[in-house]
Design an enzyme around this catalytic site. Structure first.
Site, mmCIF file in Angstrom:
data_model
loop_
_atom_site.group_PDB
_atom_site.id
_atom_site.type_symbol
_atom_site.label_atom_id
_atom_site.label_comp_id
_atom_site.label_asym_id
_atom_site.label_seq_id
_atom_site.Cartn_x
_atom_site.Cartn_y
_atom_site.Cartn_z
ATOM 1 N N LEU A 273 43.510 44.364 41.211
ATOM 2 C CA LEU A 273 43.503 45.483 40.257
ATOM 3 C C LEU A 273 42.358 45.322 39.275
ATOM 4 O O LEU A 273 41.948 44.210 38.948
ATOM 5 C CB LEU A 273 44.831 45.571 39.500
ATOM 6 C CG LEU A 273 45.212 44.477 38.488
ATOM 7 C CD1 LEU A 273 44.537 44.654 37.136
ATOM 8 C CD2 LEU A 273 46.699 44.461 38.303
ATOM 9 N N CYS B 79 37.387 38.233 34.322
ATOM 10 C CA CYS B 79 37.316 37.708 35.693
ATOM 11 C C CYS B 79 35.914 37.360 36.196
ATOM 12 O O CYS B 79 35.705 36.269 36.713
ATOM 13 C CB CYS B 79 37.945 38.706 36.649
ATOM 14 S SG CYS B 79 39.709 38.874 36.367
HETATM 15 P P1 NAD Z 1 46.634 36.610 30.611
HETATM 16 O O1 NAD Z 1 46.027 35.567 29.765
HETATM 17 O O2 NAD Z 1 46.659 38.033 30.152
HETATM 18 O O3 NAD Z 1 48.172 36.215 30.909
HETATM 19 C C1 NAD Z 1 48.578 34.958 31.307
HETATM 20 C C2 NAD Z 1 49.918 34.640 30.640
HETATM 21 O O4 NAD Z 1 50.441 33.439 31.184
HETATM 22 C C3 NAD Z 1 49.845 34.428 29.133
HETATM 23 O O5 NAD Z 1 50.676 35.365 28.467
HETATM 24 C C4 NAD Z 1 50.343 32.990 28.930
HETATM 25 O O6 NAD Z 1 51.113 32.805 27.750
HETATM 26 C C5 NAD Z 1 51.196 32.788 30.160
HETATM 27 N N1 NAD Z 1 51.407 31.381 30.509
HETATM 28 C C6 NAD Z 1 50.488 30.379 30.614
HETATM 29 N N2 NAD Z 1 51.090 29.247 30.987
HETATM 30 C C7 NAD Z 1 52.417 29.517 31.124
HETATM 31 C C8 NAD Z 1 53.552 28.739 31.497
HETATM 32 N N3 NAD Z 1 53.436 27.448 31.825
HETATM 33 N N4 NAD Z 1 54.761 29.333 31.519
HETATM 34 C C9 NAD Z 1 54.887 30.649 31.201
HETATM 35 N N5 NAD Z 1 53.841 31.430 30.856
HETATM 36 C C10 NAD Z 1 52.623 30.872 30.816
HETATM 37 O O7 NAD Z 1 45.934 36.503 32.027
HETATM 38 P P2 NAD Z 1 45.729 37.667 33.121
HETATM 39 O O8 NAD Z 1 44.561 38.506 32.766
HETATM 40 O O9 NAD Z 1 47.032 38.305 33.383
HETATM 41 O O10 NAD Z 1 45.281 36.803 34.372
HETATM 42 C C11 NAD Z 1 46.205 35.992 35.073
HETATM 43 C C12 NAD Z 1 45.538 35.530 36.362
HETATM 44 O O11 NAD Z 1 45.244 36.675 37.186
HETATM 45 C C13 NAD Z 1 44.214 34.800 36.185
HETATM 46 O O12 NAD Z 1 44.118 33.801 37.162
HETATM 47 C C14 NAD Z 1 43.174 35.880 36.452
HETATM 48 O O13 NAD Z 1 41.968 35.355 36.933
HETATM 49 C C15 NAD Z 1 43.850 36.699 37.524
HETATM 50 N N6 NAD Z 1 43.407 38.106 37.587
HETATM 51 C C16 NAD Z 1 43.218 38.827 36.449
HETATM 52 C C17 NAD Z 1 42.847 40.159 36.529
HETATM 53 C C18 NAD Z 1 42.621 40.980 35.300
HETATM 54 O O14 NAD Z 1 42.114 42.096 35.428
HETATM 55 N N7 NAD Z 1 42.951 40.514 34.110
HETATM 56 C C19 NAD Z 1 42.711 40.767 37.777
HETATM 57 C C20 NAD Z 1 42.950 40.008 38.922
HETATM 58 C C21 NAD Z 1 43.303 38.676 38.809
HETATM 59 C C1 UDX Z 2 37.407 43.133 38.144
HETATM 60 C C2 UDX Z 2 37.508 43.560 39.618
HETATM 61 O O1 UDX Z 2 36.964 44.878 39.759
HETATM 62 C C3 UDX Z 2 38.944 43.527 40.082
HETATM 63 O O2 UDX Z 2 39.031 43.829 41.473
HETATM 64 C C4 UDX Z 2 39.512 42.142 39.823
HETATM 65 O O3 UDX Z 2 40.870 42.104 40.209
HETATM 66 C C5 UDX Z 2 39.367 41.752 38.363
HETATM 67 O O4 UDX Z 2 37.996 41.849 37.972
HETATM 68 P P1 UDX Z 2 37.867 44.312 35.826
HETATM 69 O O5 UDX Z 2 37.106 43.171 35.267
HETATM 70 O O6 UDX Z 2 39.186 44.653 35.243
HETATM 71 O O7 UDX Z 2 38.110 44.106 37.393
HETATM 72 O O8 UDX Z 2 36.977 45.650 35.717
HETATM 73 P P2 UDX Z 2 35.721 46.195 36.550
HETATM 74 O O9 UDX Z 2 35.907 47.643 36.732
HETATM 75 O O10 UDX Z 2 35.440 45.402 37.747
HETATM 76 O O11 UDX Z 2 34.524 46.023 35.509
HETATM 77 C C6 UDX Z 2 34.036 44.748 35.142
HETATM 78 C C7 UDX Z 2 32.851 44.896 34.219
HETATM 79 O O12 UDX Z 2 31.721 45.411 34.937
HETATM 80 C C8 UDX Z 2 33.089 45.875 33.063
HETATM 81 O O13 UDX Z 2 32.526 45.370 31.887
HETATM 82 C C9 UDX Z 2 32.385 47.129 33.510
HETATM 83 O O14 UDX Z 2 31.968 47.927 32.440
HETATM 84 C C10 UDX Z 2 31.189 46.531 34.255
HETATM 85 N N1 UDX Z 2 30.615 47.451 35.245
HETATM 86 C C11 UDX Z 2 31.345 47.851 36.323
HETATM 87 C C12 UDX Z 2 29.318 47.899 35.080
HETATM 88 O O15 UDX Z 2 28.644 47.541 34.114
HETATM 89 N N2 UDX Z 2 28.786 48.749 36.014
HETATM 90 C C13 UDX Z 2 29.487 49.175 37.105
HETATM 91 O O16 UDX Z 2 28.930 49.940 37.899
HETATM 92 C C14 UDX Z 2 30.812 48.714 37.256
#
Ligand code: NAD
Ligand code: UDX
Length: 467
Positions: free
Chosen positions: A164, A278
């Site tokens: 996502l 990310c």
């Molecule tokens: P986040 O920091 O928003 O949330 C992580 C949560 O985990 C925090 O609220 C923290 O308190 C909790 N936590 C940590 N250790 C814990 C424990 N031992 N027990 C219970 N809770 C605990 O992080 P996020 O953005 O949701 O990302 C989570 C993972 O998903 C990362 O590995 C990230 O790379 C991956 N990911 C993130 C995105 C994104 O768009 N943010 C997309 C794809 C994948």
């Molecule tokens: C990204 C990946 O798209 C998603 O698949 C993964 O799970 C998490 O990391 P996210 O970081 O939430 O998602 O947003 P994304 O739309 O990928 O944008 C990332 C950054 O790139 C933003 O700062 C966005 O503004 C920038 N971006 C994106 C550009 O500058 N130009 C583009 O054409 C696209």
């Protein structure tokens, strides 16, 4: 085995929305999202849906529909683990800030803590699902901890990375391009575990979009996808600099190359630099993995994506300084946007932070407006860089609730996030309230140059050279 109860450890940007969608689409499954952060859990349970800790279009409606029915948020981690048939680990995996791999490798301490807690608490067999983004072969480490510290309970480990993007998370979850599930394909139990998770997704995702692979391929695919996406942004940003020098327009170049079906039109928007939690973290992790295998050329190749991104942010603030007659000391510059992209309140690694820091170093006054980011968060982001004390940051950077107040009496405006509302502002009115010449620096390419120049602005757009 049919799943009746799911526990998700980590109620963040991934855990919250992902589990909300699973709960909506699988009414027969009880879903409990747990976190050690009491404030976050309280916010998820807040009756006022505006106070949810994550802002995502469509999220509040789903939470409203299923919370208290089959979606629950709690800090009782042990209880939720014990009850669950399937446990998603969705905790943060930030870049290490200490020791070996500092500044590059993923810090897996939160993942290990989860594995140890699951092993300690589990009294029945469980499927453990890596939802967090992890270095390839982390499943091996999790399995080893679980097998060596539990009380004879059987565990299957799956990798189910989340693709996502923030701002479109709900749509991405409801209609994913694909769902990827990696598992131990060499054993019957491993294959069965994969099928159990496939059945959960089949409630709303067409079967042909659910890919099943070896666990290592799944883990590596996630890092690869993010590296490729970020590389496209850095590639177009590199071209934006050439466009500015040569008089070309990067938006025209993007359109021209994007119509080639082999290249495709997405992710070709030149910008002030990519942000988000990310891209940088995952590429650094990839670079670290490559280096650890002695693959130095591979590591250098991917590192360049990050180097280009840092350059783009610095280039943007340098241009503001040089355009404002080589000094911004004592001048007021408004920032439209602080979030790393539109439709999110997330600011992690946002380009705005670095650009603000650079301008504050030049003694500018910065006036920030963002429709969703809270004031406290903005100061925390700057404080984290450690360039100045909080008092100094508060003296030189002010956050506004009203965009027109932020832009009043400024020497220049910088657009850092592409929020749609910025395009609808009364730009005549803004122009008249600014100091002259009135400069507009469009770091997202969202405004119309001719229209802005007609009003009187001196307009600069990323990737648009003088014709
Ligand atoms: P986040 O920091 O928003 O949330 C992580 C949560 O985990 C925090 O609220 C923290 O308190 C909790 N936590 C940590 N250790 C814990 C424990 N031992 N027990 C219970 N809770 C605990 O992080 P996020 O953005 O949701 O990302 C989570 C993972 O998903 C990362 O590995 C990230 O790379 C991956 N990911 C993130 C995105 C994104 O768009 N943010 C997309 C794809 C994948
Ligand atoms: C990204 C990946 O798209 C998603 O698949 C993964 O799970 C998490 O990391 P996210 O970081 O939430 O998602 O947003 P994304 O739309 O990928 O944008 C990332 C950054 O790139 C933003 O700062 C966005 O503004 C920038 N971006 C994106 C550009 O500058 N130009 C583009 O054409 C696209």
């Amino acid at each position: 085995m049919q799943i009746k109860s799911i526990c998700c450890i980590g109620a963040g940007y991934v855990g919250g929305p992902t589990m909300a969608v699973i709960a909506k689409k699988c009414p027969e499954i009880q879903v409990t999202v747990v976190d050690i952060n009491q404030t976050r859990i309280d916010a998820w349970n807040d009756n006022n849906l505006n106070n949810l800790p994550v802002f995502e279009p469509g999220l509040a409606d789903i939470v409203n529909e299923v919370r208290g029915k089959n979606l629950h948020f709690s800090i009782e981690v042990d209880k939720a683990i014990e009850k669950a048939d399937m446990i998603f680990i969705s905790v943060n995996t930030p870049t290490k800030t200490y020791g070996k791999g500092k500044g590059m490798a993923a810090d897996l301490k939160y993942i290990e803590l989860c594995a140890r807690q699951i092993a300690k608490v589990a009294k029945s067999d469980k499927i453990v699902v890596e939802k967090s983004t992890l270095p390839v072969r982390t499943a091996e480490a999790i399995k080893s901890i679980l097998d060596n510290t539990s009380n004879g309970v059987e565990f299957q480990i799956l990798s189910n990375p989340e693709f996502l993007a923030e701002g479109t998370a709900i749509q991405d979850l409801l209609n994913p391009d694909r769902v990827l599930i990696g598992g131990d394909t060499s054993t019957i139990e491993g294959k069965q575990a994969i099928e159990v998770l496939v059945e959960v997704y089949k409630n709303w995702v067409p079967k042909e979009k659910i890919l099943t692979t070896k666990v290592w391929s799944s883990e590596l695919s996630k890092l690869t996808a993010n590296a490729f996406l970020a590389q496209r942004v850095s590639s177009i940003n590199a071209m934006s600099e050439i466009c500015e020098k040569t008089g070309a327009d990067v938006q025209e170049v993007s359109k021209a190359i994007g119509m080639d079906s082999r290249i495709g039109s997405k992710f070709l928007n030149a910008s002030v630099g990519f942000g988000g939690s990310c891209f940088q973290k995952d590429i650094l992790n990839l670079v670290y993995i490559a280096k650890s295998y002695g693959l130095n050329e591979v590591a250098d190749y991917w590192e360049q994506v990050i180097i280009m991104n840092e350059h783009q942010k610095d280039r943007f603030s340098d241009n503001i300084v040089s355009t404002l007659y080589n000094t911004v000391s004592g001048k007021k510059i408004a920032f439209l946007g602080w979030a790393f992209k539109k439709n999110t309140n997330d600011t992690r690694e946002s380009a705005a932070i670095k650009v603000a820091d650079n301008l504050l170093n030049e003694q500018a006054f910065v006036a920030v407006y963002d429709p969703k980011v809270k004031t406290k968060q903005i100061y925390q982001d700057l404080d984290y860089l450690g360039s100045r004390s909080l008092e100094e940051n508060k003296k030189y950077l002010e956050v506004f609730e009203n965009p027109y107040d932020a832009m009043k009496d400024t020497h220049g405006i910088a657009i850092l996030t592409e929020w749609d509302e910025f395009k609808e502002y009364d730009w005549e009115k803004i122009y008249h309230k600014m100091k002259k010449p009135a400069f507009l620096f469009d770091g997202r390419g969202i405004m119309n140059k001719k229209k802005m120049e007609k009003i009187g602005f001196v307009y600069y757009k990323i990737g648009l050279g003088d014709s």
